[in-house]
Design a protein around this motif. Structure first.
Motif, PDB file in Angstrom:
ATOM      1  N   LEU A   1       0.830  -1.209   0.000  1.00  0.00           N
ATOM      2  CA  LEU A   1       0.000   0.000   0.000  1.00  0.00           C
ATOM      3  C   LEU A   1       0.863   1.256   0.000  1.00  0.00           C
ATOM      4  O   LEU A   1       1.836   1.358   0.744  1.00  0.00           O
TER       5      LEU A   1
ATOM      6  N   SER B   1      -7.594   0.421  -3.858  1.00  0.00           N
ATOM      7  CA  SER B   1      -6.214   0.897  -3.961  1.00  0.00           C
ATOM      8  C   SER B   1      -5.618   0.689  -5.345  1.00  0.00           C
ATOM      9  O   SER B   1      -4.798   1.480  -5.799  1.00  0.00           O
TER      10      SER B   1
ATOM     11  N   ASN C   1      -1.177   4.295  -0.651  1.00  0.00           N
ATOM     12  CA  ASN C   1      -2.236   5.264  -0.369  1.00  0.00           C
ATOM     13  C   ASN C   1      -2.891   4.930   0.962  1.00  0.00           C
ATOM     14  O   ASN C   1      -2.775   3.814   1.472  1.00  0.00           O
TER      15      ASN C   1
END
Length: 502
Positions: free
Chosen positions: A69, A190, A71
């Protein structure tokens, strides 16, 4: 008379002051070390799972998604903690805490109790356009301007066999699907690019519901299947008719034919569907239960499937093996075959529940280059019965032709999934047995969705332990806890009192 000698202190006042100062400094030094260790541990913490089969232990695919990830993702647990879904809430809150701990820089988890925080809850429902929703308990995942909603009813698998057979008055939760859904949702908001699917209408197909409203419709609808597409696979959907001059939109990445039951698919419509498939289309076909249609009704599905090497039986098939029977017409799949859709189900030893499905017949695998590759995914046991015929009959099938690995569904080859039953994926049955998992795997395969988010993330079983006691044993346990244990504590306290008094 002389005064008795007063006891002299062992230490002078200065000596006592130095001892007190020394103790104070040692306590201060100890506290300082504790504070510094906690400060260092805050940035270098480590968690261990002591239970090897804990349902709160994150799988490798989930950790890979969280580690990648870049974000921020916000997860809102919109629940009434002590309501009717209290068990699901506790499992959800505990599991999502593991997500937050595994990725504290990008995953934020909060709980919104709508029974107490009314104004904030109304504001959230207004923003999501869920004001009219009948079900309030859900988990919301948000990231990059996208949202995914998972209702409490979709977070568990249920076993209706006891209720159907009359052995029990209750429906039992048998598995928690939280990790599968949460990881898929985080991945979708995402990374996933939105897709578009269409449900064919005009022939009495099952209703997928209306976008923006509560996804639950009458029991025979397929609104939960539509919700899985939208919320689980980041694939928006709409209803579409091919009557008249309508053709399939260019953005169609999946066409769903969910149980035509009152009208035949016309030759003109068939030509449009075939044109879509020949250009690398993706199709999910769910045949109508023959018990719920006229005996002479033919929706035309066999004319659609024949060029692809498949045929549906005219009547229904049942399984007479007691190990798989649930009711007169309902049974579990007895045999499953290796395929990307089925592999995880086979590893989990799961079964799909069907209801009087039409059998699927397929010819032997073709060796002609470029010919459609047909695979029977699931079958009855050898005790299957179709009219006067006995044996193992196909229930689910997949077709693939000209698929190029790594190319999107809109530009790659044709894929189809065919089921002899629509009831097993309707709103009444989608959450039973492994039906939901099959639907998720099948549509991921049809849409060429990356398997990172879902592969290897099975539902976690909810184990129940029952203790059976006779009436005498129950009475003994009753007096043990209400009489013997409190009495033993009182007796011990009395002995201590007497000892100190003497």
């Amino acid at each position: 008379m002389a005064e008795p000698d007063q006891p002299q202190s062992s230490f002078s006042a200065a000596r006592r002051w130095l001892i007190g100062l020394n103790v104070t400094l040692k306590i201060a030094a100890f506290l300082a070390i504790v504070v510094m260790l906690n400060f260092l541990a805050a940035g270098h913490f480590k968690r261990w799972q002591w239970a090897g089969d804990s349902m709160l232990k994150l799988s490798a695919p989930t950790r890979a998604v969280l580690a990648s990830l870049t974000n921020d993702v916000t997860v809102t647990i919109f629940f009434q903690p002590h309501g009717e879904n209290e068990e699901i809430y506790k499992l959800t809150a505990s599991l999502l805490e593991e997500y937050r701990s595994a990725c504290p820089n990008h995953v934020r988890v909060r709980t919104l109790d709508y029974s107490r925080e009314d104004s904030e809850a109304r504001e959230l429902l207004n923003r999501l356009r869920l004001d009219a929703a009948k079900e309030k308990d859900f988990v919301l995942v948000e990231g990059r301007g996208q949202t995914k909603v998972m209702y409490a009813r979709d977070l568990a698998d249920y076993d209706f066999s006891g209720l159907v057979s009359g052995r029990s008055k209750y429906v039992r939760r048998i598995a928690f699907r939280g990790e599968l859904l949460f990881t898929s949702a985080i991945y979708a908001v995402s990374y996933g690019e939105p897709a578009k699917s269409y449900f064919l209408t005009g022939h009495g197909e099952r209703d997928p519901g209306k976008p923006g409203e509560d996804p639950q419709t009458d029991g025979g609808g397929v609104s939960r299947l539509a919700a899985l597409l939208k919320n689980g696979l980041n694939c928006d959907w709409a209803k579409w008719s091919l009557l008249g001059t309508n053709t399939l939109p260019e953005d169609c990445q999946l066409l769903v034919i969910a149980g035509p039951s009152v009208a035949e698919i016309s030759p003109e419509e068939m030509e449009k569907i075939n044109g879509y498939l020949n250009q690398g289309g993706r199709l999910l076909v769910l045949a109508q239960n023959p018990l719920e249609t006229r005996p002479d009704f033919d929706p035309g599905l066999n004319r659609l499937l024949k060029p692809w090497g498949l045929a549906l039986g005219e009547s229904y098939v049942v399984d007479t093996d007691k190990r798989y029977q649930i009711g007169r017409f309902d049974f579990l799949t007895g045999l499953m075959n290796a395929h990307p859709i089925m592999n995880s189900l086979m590893e989990e030893d799961s079964a799909i529940r069907m209801s009087a499905p039409r059998p699927i017949f397929a010819p032997p695998a073709s060796t002609v280059p470029g010919a459609p590759q047909v695979k029977i995914l699931a079958q009855t046991s050898e005790a299957g019965r179709y009219g006067a015929k006995d044996g193992s009959f196909g229930l689910l099938a997949a077709v693939e032709q000209g698929v190029i690995p790594g190319v999107s569904a809109q530009r790659s080859g044709t894929r189809m999934v065919v089921a002899g039953d629509v009831d097993f994926l309707d709103d009444r049955n989608l959450n039973t047995s492994a039906n939901y998992t099959f639907a998720d795997r099948a549509m991921n395969w049809l849409l060429d969705r990356p398997q990172l988010a879902v592969a290897g993330v099975p539902p976690h079983p909810i184990r129940e332990y029952r203790v059976y006691l006779t009436r005498a044993q129950s009475r003994a346990v009753h007096w043990l806890f209400l009489g013997a244990m409190p009495g033993a504590v009182l007796a011990l306290g009395g002995l201590v009192w007497l000892r100190r008094r003497n």
